[in-house]
Design a protein around this motif. Structure first.
Motif, PDB file in Angstrom:
ATOM      1  N   ALA A 156      -4.499   3.623 -10.547  1.00 35.67           N
ATOM      2  CA  ALA A 156      -3.063   3.899 -10.458  1.00 35.67           C
ATOM      3  C   ALA A 156      -2.283   2.680  -9.991  1.00 35.67           C
ATOM      4  O   ALA A 156      -1.255   2.318 -10.584  1.00 35.67           O
ATOM      5  CB  ALA A 156      -2.811   5.085  -9.527  1.00 35.67           C
ATOM      6  N   GLU A 157      -2.775   2.025  -8.924  1.00 33.80           N
ATOM      7  CA  GLU A 157      -2.042   0.862  -8.430  1.00 33.80           C
ATOM      8  C   GLU A 157      -2.113  -0.320  -9.388  1.00 33.80           C
ATOM      9  O   GLU A 157      -1.172  -1.115  -9.472  1.00 33.80           O
ATOM     10  CB  GLU A 157      -2.514   0.448  -7.034  1.00 33.80           C
ATOM     11  CG  GLU A 157      -4.010   0.464  -6.808  1.00 33.80           C
ATOM     12  CD  GLU A 157      -4.494   1.762  -6.189  1.00 33.80           C
ATOM     13  OE1 GLU A 157      -4.400   2.787  -6.873  1.00 33.80           O
ATOM     14  OE2 GLU A 157      -4.962   1.745  -5.027  1.00 33.80           O
ATOM     15  N   THR A 158      -3.230  -0.426 -10.131  1.00 35.36           N
ATOM     16  CA  THR A 158      -3.338  -1.499 -11.122  1.00 35.36           C
ATOM     17  C   THR A 158      -2.319  -1.314 -12.241  1.00 35.36           C
ATOM     18  O   THR A 158      -1.631  -2.259 -12.641  1.00 35.36           O
ATOM     19  CB  THR A 158      -4.760  -1.538 -11.715  1.00 35.36           C
ATOM     20  OG1 THR A 158      -5.702  -1.779 -10.663  1.00 35.36           O
ATOM     21  CG2 THR A 158      -4.880  -2.642 -12.748  1.00 35.36           C
ATOM     22  N   SER A 177       2.951  -0.180  -5.617  1.00 31.36           N
ATOM     23  CA  SER A 177       1.535  -0.467  -5.857  1.00 31.36           C
ATOM     24  C   SER A 177       0.865  -1.029  -4.607  1.00 31.36           C
ATOM     25  O   SER A 177      -0.310  -0.744  -4.346  1.00 31.36           O
ATOM     26  CB  SER A 177       1.385  -1.438  -7.033  1.00 31.36           C
ATOM     27  OG  SER A 177       1.862  -2.730  -6.701  1.00 31.36           O
ATOM     28  N   VAL A 178       1.610  -1.815  -3.822  1.00 36.26           N
ATOM     29  CA  VAL A 178       1.050  -2.362  -2.577  1.00 36.26           C
ATOM     30  C   VAL A 178       0.768  -1.233  -1.586  1.00 36.26           C
ATOM     31  O   VAL A 178      -0.293  -1.205  -0.939  1.00 36.26           O
ATOM     32  CB  VAL A 178       2.011  -3.400  -1.958  1.00 36.26           C
ATOM     33  CG1 VAL A 178       1.564  -3.765  -0.538  1.00 36.26           C
ATOM     34  CG2 VAL A 178       2.073  -4.650  -2.816  1.00 36.26           C
ATOM     35  N   PHE A 179       1.700  -0.267  -1.458  1.00 35.65           N
ATOM     36  CA  PHE A 179       1.476   0.866  -0.552  1.00 35.65           C
ATOM     37  C   PHE A 179       0.267   1.678  -0.991  1.00 35.65           C
ATOM     38  O   PHE A 179      -0.543   2.127  -0.157  1.00 35.65           O
ATOM     39  CB  PHE A 179       2.722   1.753  -0.502  1.00 35.65           C
ATOM     40  CG  PHE A 179       3.752   1.296   0.489  1.00 35.65           C
ATOM     41  CD1 PHE A 179       3.532   1.421   1.857  1.00 35.65           C
ATOM     42  CD2 PHE A 179       4.946   0.741   0.071  1.00 35.65           C
ATOM     43  CE1 PHE A 179       4.469   0.994   2.784  1.00 35.65           C
ATOM     44  CE2 PHE A 179       5.894   0.301   0.989  1.00 35.65           C
ATOM     45  CZ  PHE A 179       5.657   0.430   2.351  1.00 35.65           C
ATOM     46  N   MET A 180       0.113   1.877  -2.305  1.00 33.96           N
ATOM     47  CA  MET A 180      -1.041   2.614  -2.815  1.00 33.96           C
ATOM     48  C   MET A 180      -2.333   1.853  -2.536  1.00 33.96           C
ATOM     49  O   MET A 180      -3.359   2.436  -2.182  1.00 33.96           O
ATOM     50  CB  MET A 180      -0.878   2.874  -4.309  1.00 33.96           C
ATOM     51  CG  MET A 180       0.264   3.805  -4.658  1.00 33.96           C
ATOM     52  SD  MET A 180       0.473   4.040  -6.436  1.00 33.96           S
ATOM     53  CE  MET A 180      -1.021   4.946  -6.819  1.00 33.96           C
ATOM     54  N   ARG A 194      -7.293   1.258   0.618  1.00 37.31           N
ATOM     55  CA  ARG A 194      -8.083   0.445   1.544  1.00 37.31           C
ATOM     56  C   ARG A 194      -8.388   1.213   2.826  1.00 37.31           C
ATOM     57  O   ARG A 194      -9.519   1.190   3.337  1.00 37.31           O
ATOM     58  CB  ARG A 194      -7.348  -0.848   1.866  1.00 37.31           C
ATOM     59  CG  ARG A 194      -8.169  -1.849   2.674  1.00 37.31           C
ATOM     60  CD  ARG A 194      -7.315  -2.965   3.210  1.00 37.31           C
ATOM     61  NE  ARG A 194      -6.340  -2.490   4.192  1.00 37.31           N
ATOM     62  CZ  ARG A 194      -5.500  -3.275   4.860  1.00 37.31           C
ATOM     63  NH1 ARG A 194      -5.518  -4.582   4.648  1.00 37.31           N
ATOM     64  NH2 ARG A 194      -4.646  -2.753   5.729  1.00 37.31           N
ATOM     65  N   ASP A 195      -7.372   1.925   3.365  1.00 39.84           N
ATOM     66  CA  ASP A 195      -7.576   2.715   4.580  1.00 39.84           C
ATOM     67  C   ASP A 195      -8.562   3.863   4.324  1.00 39.84           C
ATOM     68  O   ASP A 195      -9.390   4.184   5.186  1.00 39.84           O
ATOM     69  CB  ASP A 195      -6.245   3.276   5.072  1.00 39.84           C
ATOM     70  CG  ASP A 195      -5.314   2.189   5.599  1.00 39.84           C
ATOM     71  OD1 ASP A 195      -5.811   1.092   5.916  1.00 39.84           O
ATOM     72  OD2 ASP A 195      -4.097   2.438   5.667  1.00 39.84           O
ATOM     73  N   PHE A 196      -8.460   4.469   3.158  1.00 42.05           N
ATOM     74  CA  PHE A 196      -9.385   5.552   2.797  1.00 42.05           C
ATOM     75  C   PHE A 196     -10.819   5.035   2.775  1.00 42.05           C
ATOM     76  O   PHE A 196     -11.736   5.655   3.328  1.00 42.05           O
ATOM     77  CB  PHE A 196      -8.987   6.123   1.440  1.00 42.05           C
ATOM     78  CG  PHE A 196     -10.011   7.038   0.834  1.00 42.05           C
ATOM     79  CD1 PHE A 196     -10.129   8.353   1.255  1.00 42.05           C
ATOM     80  CD2 PHE A 196     -10.870   6.583  -0.164  1.00 42.05           C
ATOM     81  CE1 PHE A 196     -11.083   9.200   0.700  1.00 42.05           C
ATOM     82  CE2 PHE A 196     -11.813   7.407  -0.729  1.00 42.05           C
ATOM     83  CZ  PHE A 196     -11.928   8.725  -0.292  1.00 42.05           C
TER      84      PHE A 196
END
Length: 232
Positions: free
Chosen positions: A113-115, A22-25, A30-32
């Protein structure tokens, strides 16, 4: 019990893996967003997705990019009932040059998704921590009560399965005793910590000592130190 240890370890590892995922997602989103631009798009249709037990709908969105080209994309998130209707106007986030897939500018499309992944990971991690450390906590609490608690001789009632807890379909056993408080005439029932073998054949007594915290009969420890230890 090897099966229980495996369950503990698996829960911890799965929880950690899901949280890391989830952290990677989150970092990817954030980068997007750091390079994305916003424009207006239109929902042109809903695509039906079927699973073994449900049907959900994903919106197909059309928008015009910075080069004037029409771009269609299908949202990665779906729902039932549908969150959008054909013809609906939506905000679209995309990176110029199409370096990544466009997304609808909504919380669920960006962070859903990450949530969900983080939520499931927390559940697994907490389950693993509880399974790993609660027995040790209970053991230390029992040792403290044996040193500082008030001992009473209780009447052995029998052995029962703890059906509120299971590992690989197996329920642990609990020794049940009771004691009538001479000061109040109330009957108190005590249950031991979980035992992963049937202790019935090893109990040859009518009374079992219970240690309780002075002034609080709800805090107690059933002393089963006379039982054999389960082989590892």
């Amino acid at each position: 019990m090897k099966a229980l240890f495996f369950v503990k370890l698996t829960s911890l590892m799965v929880g950690i893996a899901l949280l890391v995922g989830s952290v990677f997602m989150l970092l990817n989103t954030r980068d997007f967003l750091s390079e994305a631009v916003i424009t207006q798009g239109t929902v042109v249709e809903l695509v039906e997705y079927r699973s073994s037990d449900s049907i959900t709908y994903r919106p197909v969105v059309q928008f015009t990019n910075e080069s004037g080209q029409l771009v269609n994309f299908t949202s990665s998130t779906s729902s039932n009932p549908p969150s959008y209707t054909p013809g609906q106007q939506v905000d679209v986030l995309y990176q110029p040059g199409e370096r990544s897939s466009p997304r609808i500018n909504s919380f669920f499309s960006l962070w859903g998704a990450e949530t969900i992944l983080a939520g499931i990971g927390i559940v697994f991690l907490l389950a693993g921590v509880i399974l790993m450390f609660v027995p040790e906590f209970r053991h230390r609490k029992g040792e403290t009560l044996k040193k500082n608690g008030v001992p009473i001789d209780t009447d052995y009632q029998g052995v029962e399965l703890n059906t509120r807890f299971s590992v690989n379909g197996r329920h642990p056993f609990q020794v049940v005793t009771q004691w009538q408080n001479p000061a109040t005439s109330e009957v108190h029932v005590f249950k031991s910590n979980n035992i992963w073998f049937d202790p019935s054949n090893y109990i040859h007594t009518d009374t079992i000592t219970v240690f309780y915290e002075k002034g609080d009969l709800q805090q107690y420890h059933v002393d089963l130190s006379f039982l054999p230890k389960l082989a590892k």
